[in-house]
Write a protein that holds these residues in place. Sequence first.
Motif, short mmCIF file in Angstrom:
data_model
loop_
_atom_site.label_atom_id
_atom_site.label_comp_id
_atom_site.label_asym_id
_atom_site.label_seq_id
_atom_site.Cartn_x
_atom_site.Cartn_y
_atom_site.Cartn_z
N SER A 277 -1.70 8.48 14.25
CA SER A 277 -2.90 8.39 13.40
C SER A 277 -2.49 8.40 11.93
O SER A 277 -1.34 8.69 11.58
N THR A 278 -3.42 8.06 11.09
CA THR A 278 -3.18 8.04 9.64
C THR A 278 -4.03 9.10 8.97
O THR A 278 -5.18 9.33 9.36
N VAL A 279 -3.45 9.73 7.98
CA VAL A 279 -4.16 10.76 7.23
C VAL A 279 -4.07 10.45 5.74
O VAL A 279 -3.13 9.80 5.28
N LEU A 280 -5.05 10.90 5.03
CA LEU A 280 -5.07 10.70 3.59
C LEU A 280 -4.27 11.80 2.91
O LEU A 280 -4.50 12.98 3.14
N GLN A 281 -3.32 11.39 2.08
CA GLN A 281 -2.51 12.35 1.35
C GLN A 281 -2.53 11.99 -0.14
O GLN A 281 -2.78 10.85 -0.52
N LEU A 282 -2.23 13.00 -0.94
CA LEU A 282 -2.14 12.80 -2.38
C LEU A 282 -0.68 12.93 -2.81
O LEU A 282 0.03 13.83 -2.36
N GLY A 283 -0.25 12.01 -3.65
CA GLY A 283 1.13 12.03 -4.10
C GLY A 283 1.31 11.24 -5.38
O GLY A 283 0.36 11.05 -6.14
N ARG A 284 2.53 10.74 -5.59
CA ARG A 284 2.82 10.00 -6.81
C ARG A 284 2.39 8.54 -6.68
O ARG A 284 2.57 7.91 -5.63
N ALA A 285 1.85 8.00 -7.74
CA ALA A 285 1.39 6.61 -7.74
C ALA A 285 2.60 5.67 -7.70
O ALA A 285 3.66 5.97 -8.26
N PRO A 286 2.46 4.53 -7.05
CA PRO A 286 3.56 3.54 -6.99
C PRO A 286 3.67 2.76 -8.31
O PRO A 286 3.31 1.58 -8.40
N LEU A 287 4.18 3.42 -9.33
CA LEU A 287 4.22 2.83 -10.66
C LEU A 287 5.07 1.56 -10.73
O LEU A 287 4.85 0.71 -11.59
N GLY A 288 6.05 1.44 -9.83
CA GLY A 288 6.90 0.26 -9.86
C GLY A 288 6.13 -1.04 -9.73
O GLY A 288 6.58 -2.09 -10.20
N LEU A 289 4.95 -0.99 -9.12
CA LEU A 289 4.14 -2.19 -8.97
C LEU A 289 3.69 -2.73 -10.32
O LEU A 289 3.44 -3.93 -10.46
N LEU A 290 3.55 -1.85 -11.31
CA LEU A 290 3.14 -2.32 -12.64
C LEU A 290 4.21 -3.21 -13.26
O LEU A 290 3.89 -4.12 -14.04
N TYR A 291 5.47 -2.96 -12.92
CA TYR A 291 6.54 -3.85 -13.37
C TYR A 291 6.52 -5.15 -12.57
O TYR A 291 6.63 -6.25 -13.14
N ASP A 292 6.38 -5.04 -11.25
CA ASP A 292 6.42 -6.23 -10.39
C ASP A 292 5.31 -7.22 -10.74
O ASP A 292 5.51 -8.44 -10.61
N TYR A 293 4.16 -6.70 -11.13
CA TYR A 293 3.01 -7.57 -11.42
C TYR A 293 2.58 -7.46 -12.88
O TYR A 293 1.41 -7.59 -13.21
#
Length: 582
Positions: A277-293
């Motif tokens: 199953s999948t659960v909602l978790q809180l963590g660090r944002a995937p900031l690398g995507l801001l570079y990729d796009y």
Amino acid sequence: CKIRYLYLYRYRCTAASKPDNMVATRSVRKAARPSSAARAPFDEPELPPRSTRKKSGRSTTASRKTSKRDEASTSSGYESGEDTTTSAATNRQLFDNNKGAKHVKFIEEEEEGFEYEFGGPAGALLTTLALPVVTLLLIASASAGSVAPFISNLLHPLGSASQAEGLVNRLWSNLDIASESTGFLARLLSNPVLFPGCQDGFITLLKCTGGIVGWFFFQVILERILPCEIVQGAPLKGSPMPGERLSYRINGHLAFWTTLLVVAVGWPSYVEVDDGSTVLQLGRAPLGLLYDYHAELALATILLCFALSAYLYLRSAADPTLLRAEGGDSGSATYDFFLGRELNPRWGSFDWKEFCELRPGLIGWALLNMAMVVKQQEKLGYVSGSMMLINAFQGLYVWDALYQERAILTTMDITTDGFGFMLVFGDLAWVPFTYSLQARYLVDHDPHFGLPMLLLVLATNALGYCIFRGANGQKDAFRRDPDAPEVAHLRYLQTERGTRLLTSGWWGAARKINYTGDWIMGLSWCMLCGFDSVVPYYYAIYFAILLVHRSIRDDGMCKTKYGEDWEEYKRLVPYRFVPGLI
């Protein structure tokens, strides 16, 4: 024209209840009217009563986004706070005189014409079209490490033939949009630099657009729900109510730290657990995507800037009762679209201009820099000293702007300029996506500076910050209380307006000494990228041109404001930027 004559008719119908100077004949008013420059809305606004003011400071506009921090609205900003406790009768008289001058302008507009800036309608149109292209090409050049994409990608949509003969025929044939493979529009959209994210059926671009919209509304939510201080702005120019002020929610500093907290530990994501199953978790944002796009996000923001600017222009055209910015009410569609017609567009208590000045773009700039740290770590396996310092320098710059948020309420951007494409694009696109250029460059082109060079750059930045903050802090302290111990020793020139111009201390060294400190800080950012390419130095070059233009414009406004006193001040403080040199 119909709207203006209707407004003039309404004025004349109510003139019987006005003082005599409101119903003076045209000939009398024409003889007594101030010059066109004196009628321009460039006079520095009165500050709020001292009981409602706290320490603040800022430079400004870049743009006109130069700096978002400590500049006074239009004058050089080193006069003491003026007395705002004039009587109701005096306020009424001042208001009537101002209204009379405004109606004279309507009557004689055809005789005198409109005083344009930025090259008039043609210059405004050219700037509107050029800024998005420059932004995208700068991003491409930062990745490539050279300016080559500037030339190759500008010529790409038109084909590679170099002969001048037959160019017109090739352009004509390229306009055949029926051919998906060779048509001009198809070739243009296939360009990954000018139209990033458009090569997969616009799917990537649509996703990035959704991300930018979500980011914007996230900042709106923070502005609405976080604790705030309600602060009164400067008196509205041209308001039918003398001394009218708008209220602003000041909580940008708290929104900044809340955003960083969410990005660091509060980013929601779904994670698959052992049972499938999948659960909602809180963590660090995937900031690398801001570079990729990075480029795709920039294009999405540019398109949204055009959409918002169009909405603001149509809104102002549909409602003639809205308070206009005189500089953006020329009658030229292209010029007014660029400068902005409405002075303070609002939805209820939500002020579009004040919000966009600092929130989405400036905080977004800090996040883009953080994304470059993450990506450099992924690509190189380490974070360089240059990358650490650029994040520290520019992070301090952003934090300082948001900490001093209330200071922007007396700047030209808020008090004088309309909210059009110039400010919309500058706030939301130009600042985050071009001011983060040095960090973007360092991801792929680290100069490998040693400790001595890093210390030299650090000293350069510290010098600029000390000048910048020291000058603006001294100005603010003098404006709040010229008899305070820290500024009581300063010499000043008493003007006929009843205000004072500092002639010693920081402001006795040069009339725009704060601009000098601001530019030195910007130069230190560029130095962190080494000396192999001119691309990272675009900021220092652009900023120097911008500050010189701004200082010339301010000088004219101050001459109008202070008259002969300004010439005397320039004699006492002859240098503009650097004592003894410039």
